[in-house]
Write an enzyme that holds these catalytic residues in place. Structure first.
Site, PDB file in Angstrom:
ATOM      1  N   LYS A 290       0.659  -1.177   0.079  1.00 31.75           N
ATOM      2  CA  LYS A 290       0.117   0.118   0.262  1.00 31.75           C
ATOM      3  C   LYS A 290       0.804   1.220   0.084  1.00 31.75           C
ATOM      4  O   LYS A 290       0.391   2.406  -0.398  1.00 31.75           O
ATOM      5  CB  LYS A 290      -0.981   0.112   1.164  1.00 31.75           C
ATOM      6  CG  LYS A 290      -1.873  -0.949   0.824  1.00 31.75           C
ATOM      7  CD  LYS A 290      -3.073  -1.035   2.271  1.00 31.75           C
ATOM      8  CE  LYS A 290      -4.348  -1.826   2.046  1.00 31.75           C
ATOM      9  NZ  LYS A 290      -5.317  -1.733   3.263  1.00 31.75           N
TER      10      LYS A 290
ATOM     11  N   ASP B 207     -10.542   2.931   2.428  1.00 29.51           N
ATOM     12  CA  ASP B 207     -10.536   2.041   3.728  1.00 29.51           C
ATOM     13  C   ASP B 207     -11.297   2.636   4.777  1.00 29.51           C
ATOM     14  O   ASP B 207     -12.062   2.291   5.362  1.00 29.51           O
ATOM     15  CB  ASP B 207      -9.083   1.582   4.152  1.00 29.51           C
ATOM     16  CG  ASP B 207      -8.360   0.577   3.420  1.00 29.51           C
ATOM     17  OD1 ASP B 207      -9.333  -0.305   2.963  1.00 29.51           O
ATOM     18  OD2 ASP B 207      -7.203   0.280   3.417  1.00 29.51           O
TER      19      ASP B 207
END
Ligand code: ATR
Length: 273
Positions: A66, A102
């Site tokens: 990420k 997220d």
């Protein structure tokens, strides 16, 4: 020409993202595929250049990449910039934009229970990547007071630095627990037998407090079981998982994602748990 979407990570075999996205692509009669790609750390650059050369339309990024993806992006949305991490890339004519869905995904799940307002006192336990994304979403999209508690206090202090929010130790979180209206468990404690302890004890939890855990498998972590026993309204990580994927699909296609379809396809795979 058929469009390609994927998720990259390591490990990736058990990812449920392909199931959700394939269900959405089929439901919307889109001529596109979504596949998982396992990438070895040393092959990361070659693999990303490969995706670019193949003209990928978009992809998801999961652990441990990420942050590694950042140098390959042409632009970042504010959420991704604040987190320093990206879980969704939109590719348009070779121009790659990184997003982090997220935190907003988590917030959409939380707000399906009730609207968050300025009287809410929110405790986030943990200060890792997931915690950071949730903290940023709460910061930018609610006016609740947020407190971050972490085993390594410095990490929580660093996270809230420059904001009006607080960082405390796990011991303080335990003793101040009655003050919180929402508790969010983001640590990996309780996830495996080797790491089976609860991050904090929940004796002082106020009845009716919303307690959520970002883990969705098992559906009820030891933390959620304990919270339920103390009269909490509990929510596991499935909503966050579904919503982060739904937002990614919406960024790629502009089509609203059918979250019930996504939930059903995941639950079917998890064996109705
Ligand atoms: P992620 O990116 O998935 O959020 P991470 O970055 O590895 O995961 O962060 C894991 C979090 O779980 C950290 O906040 C970690 O605390 P430390 O910063 O002190 O390491 C927390 N954690 C893991 N095991 C824990 C345990 N047994 N008790 C309390 N906190 C724990």
């Amino acid at each position: 020409m058929k469009e390609l979407y994927c998720v990259i990570g390591n490990p990736i075999a058990h990812s449920l993202s392909p199931i959700m996205h394939t269900a959405l692509l089929e439901q919307n009669h889109l001529d596109a595929s979504y596949v998982p790609f396992l990438i070895e750390k040393q092959d990361f650059t070659t693999a990303i250049e490969g995706l670019k050369a193949l003209g990928i339309s978009g992809f998801n990024v999961t652990s441990p990449f990420k942050e590694d993806i950042l140098p390959f992006l042409d632009a970042l949305d504010s959420e991704a910039k604040a987190c320093g991490a990206v879980n969704t890339v939109v590719a348009r004519n070779g121009h790659w934009t990184g997003y982090n869905t997220d935190g907003i995904g988590y917030l959409q799940g939380l707000e399906s229970i009730r609207t968050i307002n300025e009287t809410d006192q929110i405790l986030i336990i943990g200060a890792g990547g997931a915690s950071k994304a949730i903290f940023q979403a709460l910061l930018h999209h609610t006016n609740a007071s947020v407190t971050v508690a972490n085993r390594t206090l410095e990490k929580a202090v660093k996270m809230v630095a420059g904001t009006a929010h607080r960082a405390i130790s796990l011991a303080e979180a335990e003793s101040q627990l009655a003050d919180f209206t929402i508790v969010i468990q983001t640590t990996s404690s309780g996830l495996t037998k080797e790491n089976a302890v609860l991050p904090i004890q929940l004796h002082d939890l106020t009845v009716g407090t919303i307690v959520s855990d970002i883990i969705y498998n098992p559906a009820e972590t030891p933390f959620l079981k304990e919270a339920k026993a103390h009269g909490a309204i509990i929510q596991n990580g499935l909503s966050m998982f579904i919503n982060q994927a739904a937002i990614a699909f919406e960024l790629w296609t502009g089509i609203e994602a059918d979250r019930d379809l996504m939930r059903n396809s995941v639950l079917k795979k998890l064996g109705g748990k």
